[in-house]
Motif scaffolding. Structure first.
Motif, short mmCIF file in Angstrom:
data_model
loop_
_atom_site.label_atom_id
_atom_site.label_comp_id
_atom_site.label_asym_id
_atom_site.label_seq_id
_atom_site.Cartn_x
_atom_site.Cartn_y
_atom_site.Cartn_z
N ALA A 33 0.82 -1.21 0.00
CA ALA A 33 0.00 0.00 0.00
C ALA A 33 0.86 1.26 0.00
O ALA A 33 0.43 2.31 -0.46
CB ALA A 33 -0.92 0.00 1.21
N TRP A 34 2.08 1.17 0.50
CA TRP A 34 2.95 2.34 0.61
C TRP A 34 3.88 2.48 -0.58
O TRP A 34 4.78 3.30 -0.57
CB TRP A 34 3.78 2.25 1.89
N PRO A 103 4.56 1.48 8.34
CA PRO A 103 3.40 0.58 8.30
C PRO A 103 2.31 0.91 9.31
O PRO A 103 1.14 0.77 9.01
CB PRO A 103 4.01 -0.79 8.57
N GLY A 104 2.64 1.41 10.49
CA GLY A 104 1.63 1.69 11.51
C GLY A 104 0.98 3.06 11.42
O GLY A 104 0.09 3.37 12.19
N LEU A 105 1.42 3.90 10.48
CA LEU A 105 0.89 5.25 10.37
C LEU A 105 -0.03 5.38 9.17
O LEU A 105 0.22 4.80 8.12
CB LEU A 105 2.03 6.26 10.20
N GLU A 109 -0.12 11.26 8.29
CA GLU A 109 -0.27 11.42 9.74
C GLU A 109 0.90 12.19 10.36
O GLU A 109 0.70 12.99 11.28
CB GLU A 109 -0.40 10.05 10.42
N VAL A 110 2.12 11.97 9.89
CA VAL A 110 3.29 12.69 10.39
C VAL A 110 3.94 13.37 9.19
O VAL A 110 4.49 12.70 8.31
CB VAL A 110 4.29 11.73 11.09
N ARG A 124 7.76 13.81 16.30
CA ARG A 124 7.17 12.62 16.94
C ARG A 124 7.00 11.49 15.93
O ARG A 124 5.92 11.26 15.43
CB ARG A 124 5.83 12.97 17.57
N VAL A 125 8.08 10.78 15.70
CA VAL A 125 8.04 9.65 14.77
C VAL A 125 8.15 8.37 15.59
O VAL A 125 9.12 8.20 16.33
CB VAL A 125 9.20 9.73 13.75
N PRO A 126 7.18 7.48 15.48
CA PRO A 126 7.28 6.22 16.23
C PRO A 126 8.48 5.41 15.78
O PRO A 126 8.88 5.44 14.62
CB PRO A 126 5.97 5.49 15.87
N GLU A 127 9.09 4.69 16.73
CA GLU A 127 10.22 3.85 16.35
C GLU A 127 9.73 2.70 15.48
O GLU A 127 8.57 2.33 15.50
CB GLU A 127 10.96 3.33 17.58
#
Length: 149
Positions: A33-34, A103-105, A109-110, A124-127
């Motif tokens: 999807a990305w 994958p989780g965003l 979103e960021v 704020r970027v998730p690891e």
């Protein structure tokens, strides 16, 4: 028995004896999807892990360099609790929007806008596994290769 029937039986056997974990399947779907097939890839050309920056507490900063034809993307990644702060610059400086692909965003979103001098900050970027998508006003885009933060 034809080939299709044989493959269906083999697939059923694997699904019964060794099923694919849902997390792996979700990551595969997310990766597809990305995709950004029309984008230019900026490959990783430098990775300095653990470099200590002055004024930063609690650990070193990771410096990454990505290169594409006519563009260099330099980023520094600093730990911030469970997330990461990404600061970077484009060489040469150019107007662009920076989108974090993970994958989780959710898409968009960021994000950040590249400021004067080619500088940007994503606080704020998730690891996890991350790629940056740089979108320019003329409709072109450059994506960085995937890295684990």
């Amino acid at each position: 028995m034809n080939d299709d029937e044989l493959l269906a039986r083999v697939r059923a056997a694997f699904e019964t004896l060794d099923p694919l974990p849902e997390g792996v399947l979700a990551a595969g779907r997310s990766a597809l999807a990305w995709r950004a097939p029309s984008s230019v890839l900026a490959g990783l050309t430098g990775d300095l892990a653990g470099r200590v920056a002055s004024g930063v507490r609690g650990g070193g900063v990771r410096a990454l360099t990505f290169a594409a034809p006519g563009l260099i993307v330099e980023v520094e990644v600093a730990p911030t609790g469970r997330g990461r702060e990404i600061t970077g610059r484009l060489i040469p400086s150019a107007a662009a929007d920076v989108h974090v692909r993970q994958p989780g965003l959710a898409p968009g979103e960021v994000t950040a806008r590249v400021e004067a001098g080619g500088l940007f900050c994503l606080p704020r970027v998730p690891e996890g596994v991350v790629s940056l998508d740089l979108r320019f006003p003329d409709g072109t885009s450059v994506v960085t290769s995937w890295v684990r933060l």
